[in-house]
Write an enzyme that holds these catalytic residues in place. Structure first.
Site, PDB file in Angstrom:
ATOM      1  N   ASP A  47      -2.348  -8.434  -1.616  1.00  0.00           N
ATOM      2  CA  ASP A  47      -3.024  -8.056  -2.760  1.00  0.00           C
ATOM      3  C   ASP A  47      -2.034  -7.464  -3.773  1.00  0.00           C
ATOM      4  O   ASP A  47      -1.563  -6.332  -3.370  1.00  0.00           O
ATOM      5  CB  ASP A  47      -4.082  -6.935  -2.549  1.00  0.00           C
ATOM      6  CG  ASP A  47      -4.890  -6.740  -3.821  1.00  0.00           C
ATOM      7  OD1 ASP A  47      -5.684  -7.598  -3.913  1.00  0.00           O
ATOM      8  OD2 ASP A  47      -4.773  -5.740  -4.723  1.00  0.00           O
ATOM      9  N   TYR A  52       1.495  -3.675 -10.800  1.00  0.00           N
ATOM     10  CA  TYR A  52       2.181  -3.081  -9.637  1.00  0.00           C
ATOM     11  C   TYR A  52       3.758  -3.251  -9.909  1.00  0.00           C
ATOM     12  O   TYR A  52       4.429  -2.794  -9.294  1.00  0.00           O
ATOM     13  CB  TYR A  52       1.897  -3.613  -8.419  1.00  0.00           C
ATOM     14  CG  TYR A  52       0.446  -3.284  -8.175  1.00  0.00           C
ATOM     15  CD1 TYR A  52      -0.472  -2.621  -8.788  1.00  0.00           C
ATOM     16  CD2 TYR A  52      -0.266  -4.130  -6.919  1.00  0.00           C
ATOM     17  CE1 TYR A  52      -1.820  -2.283  -8.394  1.00  0.00           C
ATOM     18  CE2 TYR A  52      -1.567  -3.860  -6.664  1.00  0.00           C
ATOM     19  CZ  TYR A  52      -2.280  -3.155  -7.463  1.00  0.00           C
ATOM     20  OH  TYR A  52      -3.638  -2.846  -7.264  1.00  0.00           O
ATOM     21  N   LYS A  77      -3.663  -9.830 -10.620  1.00  0.00           N
ATOM     22  CA  LYS A  77      -4.546  -9.240 -11.379  1.00  0.00           C
ATOM     23  C   LYS A  77      -3.904  -9.252 -12.762  1.00  0.00           C
ATOM     24  O   LYS A  77      -2.640  -8.967 -12.814  1.00  0.00           O
ATOM     25  CB  LYS A  77      -5.136  -7.980 -10.869  1.00  0.00           C
ATOM     26  CG  LYS A  77      -5.440  -7.589  -9.506  1.00  0.00           C
ATOM     27  CD  LYS A  77      -5.988  -6.273  -9.088  1.00  0.00           C
ATOM     28  CE  LYS A  77      -5.974  -6.058  -7.658  1.00  0.00           C
ATOM     29  NZ  LYS A  77      -4.472  -5.744  -7.018  1.00  0.00           N
ATOM     30  N   HIS A 110      -8.187  -6.915 -13.794  1.00  0.00           N
ATOM     31  CA  HIS A 110      -8.024  -5.695 -13.140  1.00  0.00           C
ATOM     32  C   HIS A 110      -8.876  -4.524 -13.589  1.00  0.00           C
ATOM     33  O   HIS A 110      -9.573  -3.824 -12.510  1.00  0.00           O
ATOM     34  CB  HIS A 110      -6.212  -5.162 -13.398  1.00  0.00           C
ATOM     35  CG  HIS A 110      -5.914  -4.209 -12.422  1.00  0.00           C
ATOM     36  ND1 HIS A 110      -4.633  -4.563 -12.145  1.00  0.00           N
ATOM     37  CD2 HIS A 110      -6.412  -3.474 -11.524  1.00  0.00           C
ATOM     38  CE1 HIS A 110      -4.145  -3.456 -11.101  1.00  0.00           C
ATOM     39  NE2 HIS A 110      -5.383  -2.913 -10.637  1.00  0.00           N
ATOM     40  N   VAL A 236       3.880   1.522   3.756  1.00  0.00           N
ATOM     41  CA  VAL A 236       5.379   1.119   3.968  1.00  0.00           C
ATOM     42  C   VAL A 236       6.005   1.224   5.370  1.00  0.00           C
ATOM     43  O   VAL A 236       7.000   1.008   5.539  1.00  0.00           O
ATOM     44  CB  VAL A 236       6.197   1.653   2.781  1.00  0.00           C
ATOM     45  CG1 VAL A 236       6.067   1.415   1.444  1.00  0.00           C
ATOM     46  CG2 VAL A 236       6.204   3.309   2.855  1.00  0.00           C
TER      47      VAL A 236
HETATM   48  P1  NDP Z   1      -4.951   3.079   0.816  1.00  0.00           P
HETATM   49  O1  NDP Z   1      -6.243   3.736   1.181  1.00  0.00           O
HETATM   50  O2  NDP Z   1      -4.646   1.693   1.625  1.00  0.00           O
HETATM   51  O3  NDP Z   1      -3.929   4.154   1.512  1.00  0.00           O
HETATM   52  C1  NDP Z   1      -2.439   3.981   1.465  1.00  0.00           C
HETATM   53  C2  NDP Z   1      -1.684   5.398   1.833  1.00  0.00           C
HETATM   54  O4  NDP Z   1      -2.363   5.550   3.318  1.00  0.00           O
HETATM   55  C3  NDP Z   1      -0.430   5.262   1.965  1.00  0.00           C
HETATM   56  O5  NDP Z   1      -0.136   6.432   1.560  1.00  0.00           O
HETATM   57  C4  NDP Z   1      -0.374   5.089   3.171  1.00  0.00           C
HETATM   58  O6  NDP Z   1       1.109   5.575   3.549  1.00  0.00           O
HETATM   59  C5  NDP Z   1      -1.262   5.781   3.970  1.00  0.00           C
HETATM   60  N1  NDP Z   1      -1.326   5.098   5.301  1.00  0.00           N
HETATM   61  C6  NDP Z   1      -1.729   3.708   5.286  1.00  0.00           C
HETATM   62  N2  NDP Z   1      -2.070   3.458   6.532  1.00  0.00           N
HETATM   63  C7  NDP Z   1      -2.289   4.528   7.540  1.00  0.00           C
HETATM   64  C8  NDP Z   1      -2.237   4.927   8.920  1.00  0.00           C
HETATM   65  N3  NDP Z   1      -2.631   3.759   9.639  1.00  0.00           N
HETATM   66  N4  NDP Z   1      -2.030   6.215   9.148  1.00  0.00           N
HETATM   67  C9  NDP Z   1      -1.738   7.165   8.280  1.00  0.00           C
HETATM   68  N5  NDP Z   1      -1.547   6.973   6.835  1.00  0.00           N
HETATM   69  C10 NDP Z   1      -1.600   5.486   6.572  1.00  0.00           C
HETATM   70  O7  NDP Z   1      -4.568   3.154  -0.709  1.00  0.00           O
HETATM   71  P2  NDP Z   1      -4.407   2.264  -1.881  1.00  0.00           P
HETATM   72  O8  NDP Z   1      -4.674   2.645  -3.063  1.00  0.00           O
HETATM   73  O9  NDP Z   1      -2.873   1.551  -1.535  1.00  0.00           O
HETATM   74  O10 NDP Z   1      -5.233   0.856  -1.609  1.00  0.00           O
HETATM   75  C11 NDP Z   1      -5.059  -0.322  -0.909  1.00  0.00           C
HETATM   76  C12 NDP Z   1      -4.845  -1.403  -1.773  1.00  0.00           C
HETATM   77  O11 NDP Z   1      -5.883  -1.596  -2.711  1.00  0.00           O
HETATM   78  C13 NDP Z   1      -3.691  -1.203  -2.866  1.00  0.00           C
HETATM   79  O12 NDP Z   1      -2.290  -1.572  -2.143  1.00  0.00           O
HETATM   80  C14 NDP Z   1      -4.116  -2.175  -3.841  1.00  0.00           C
HETATM   81  O13 NDP Z   1      -3.492  -3.529  -3.343  1.00  0.00           O
HETATM   82  C15 NDP Z   1      -5.438  -2.088  -3.933  1.00  0.00           C
HETATM   83  N6  NDP Z   1      -5.765  -1.317  -5.082  1.00  0.00           N
HETATM   84  C16 NDP Z   1      -6.514  -1.912  -6.037  1.00  0.00           C
HETATM   85  C17 NDP Z   1      -6.887  -1.089  -7.240  1.00  0.00           C
HETATM   86  C18 NDP Z   1      -7.500  -1.882  -8.257  1.00  0.00           C
HETATM   87  O14 NDP Z   1      -7.870  -1.142  -9.419  1.00  0.00           O
HETATM   88  N7  NDP Z   1      -8.027  -2.906  -8.132  1.00  0.00           N
HETATM   89  C19 NDP Z   1      -6.610   0.558  -7.438  1.00  0.00           C
HETATM   90  C20 NDP Z   1      -6.099   0.803  -5.993  1.00  0.00           C
HETATM   91  C21 NDP Z   1      -5.646   0.211  -4.926  1.00  0.00           C
HETATM   92  P3  NDP Z   1       2.547   5.145   3.890  1.00  0.00           P
HETATM   93  O15 NDP Z   1       2.694   3.763   2.876  1.00  0.00           O
HETATM   94  O16 NDP Z   1       3.523   5.980   3.521  1.00  0.00           O
HETATM   95  O17 NDP Z   1       2.663   4.584   5.275  1.00  0.00           O
END
Ligand code: NDP
Length: 283
Positions: A47, A52, A77, A110, A236
């Site tokens: 996604d 982004y 998007k 989006h 990441v």
């Molecule tokens: P998430 O809820 O997926 O959380 C991501 C965060 O959680 C990062 O800081 C990551 O840290 C941490 N994390 C991930 N897995 C774990 C784990 N197993 N244990 C502990 N910490 C963890 O947030 P997002 O906002 O990234 O949402 C997911 C996706 O949704 C986005 O990447 C995007 O594709 C989409 N999105 C869409 C939006 C829209 O407006 N349409 C808005 C926001 C998101 P680290 O990377 O440091 O490991």
């Protein structure tokens, strides 16, 4: 134990893997490595978004993985400055060029931006219908659409969005929009499924995870998929990318599901902007 990711049917006959990998806030320089890791682990759904700034790196990672393009479901998007039809057409071409592909599997508006463009997201949607007709977007959908926005598309256009990608997590159930989606055969994609990490210290979730011998992230992701929503957690961190993938080899019973659902704080739990007022246009 290996996980098998279910494919879910969209209302247009296509299918989408229920678990994917999100790349919001992954800097371009880190995106190839992160997406390669996800594809190695077994994710087959990425996604991304024009906003982004990492579509090119997503495309590069898919090519470098050696997988056929047809094996990976790619969503992008439309960015907020490009809602007018001619701008949307140009922007969509740029998405395909960045990804170096002849189609995306899913393309979304989006944000509805109801206070911009004289409130006209309908002509934007009609432009996405063109992309679907010519096959360059296999499926089309929306993101951050509220019930009133979806009702307007239903009244004025032909195509029911395949998905509505909205904020959903234990602190923000977004149930009114989810209920509309369910009633109209629109799949809900839950963005920020672990609330960008904010739910991970929740005492109820920590207890549940201990009882089940799982991590909190796994329990929360499992809750989403049992509700039928699509998720694409972002990370990441290779260990977390792997951990988030292992959610199809255990189940939550009704009591556990309910304990999580009752954590909903309503509007106070919303983490991101409210789509009714969000009007951000990046420079
Ligand atoms: P998430 O809820 O997926 O959380 C991501 C965060 O959680 C990062 O800081 C990551 O840290 C941490 N994390 C991930 N897995 C774990 C784990 N197993 N244990 C502990 N910490 C963890 O947030 P997002 O906002 O990234 O949402 C997911 C996706 O949704 C986005 O990447 C995007 O594709 C989409 N999105 C869409 C939006 C829209 O407006 N349409 C808005 C926001 C998101 P680290 O990377 O440091 O490991």
């Amino acid at each position: 134990m290996a996980s098998t990711i279910p494919d879910i049917s969209l209302n247009d006959g296509n299918t989408i893997p229920q678990l994917g990998f999100g790349v919001f806030q992954i800097p371009p320089a880190e995106t190839v490595r992160a997406v390669r890791t996800a594809l190695d682990v077994g994710y087959r759904h990425i996604d991304t978004a024009q906003m982004y700034g990492n579509e090119a790196e997503v495309g590069q990672a898919v090519r470098e993985s050696g997988l056929d393009r047809g094996e990976v479901f790619i969503t992008s998007k439309l960015n907020n400055p490009f809602h007018r039809p001619d701008d949307a057409r140009r922007a969509f071409e740029s998405t395909l060029a960045e990804l170096r592909t002849d189609h995306v599997d899913l393309f979304l508006i989006h944000w509805p931006l109801p206070t911009r463009y004289d409130g006209d997201f309908v002509s934007t949607w009609r432009t996405l219908e063109e992309f679907r007709r010519d096959g360059r977007a296999r499926s089309i959908g929306v993101s951050n659409f509220q019930v009133a926005h979806l009702e307007r598309l239903a009244a004025e256009t032909e195509t029911v969005p395949a998905v509505n990608q909205i904020e959903v997590h234990p602190y923000f159930g977004n149930e009114e929009v989810r209920a509309y989606d369910r009633a109209h055969n629109i799949l809900t994609e839950a963005w920020a499924p672990i609330a960008q990490g904010r739910v991970l210290d929740d005492p109820t979730l920590v207890d549940l995870a201990e009882e089940l011998g799982r991590t909190v992230a796994q329990v929360v992701l499992r809750w989403h998929v049992q509700r039928g929503d699509i998720v694409f957690p972002k990370s990441v961190t290779p260990k977390r990318i792997e951990e988030n993938f292992q959610i199809f080899d255990f189940e939550l019973d009704d009591t556990a599901m309910e304990r999580i659902t009752t954590l909903d704080k309503g509007e106070a739990g919303r983490q991101g902007p409210n789509p009714d007022t969000f009007d951000y246009i990046p420079a």
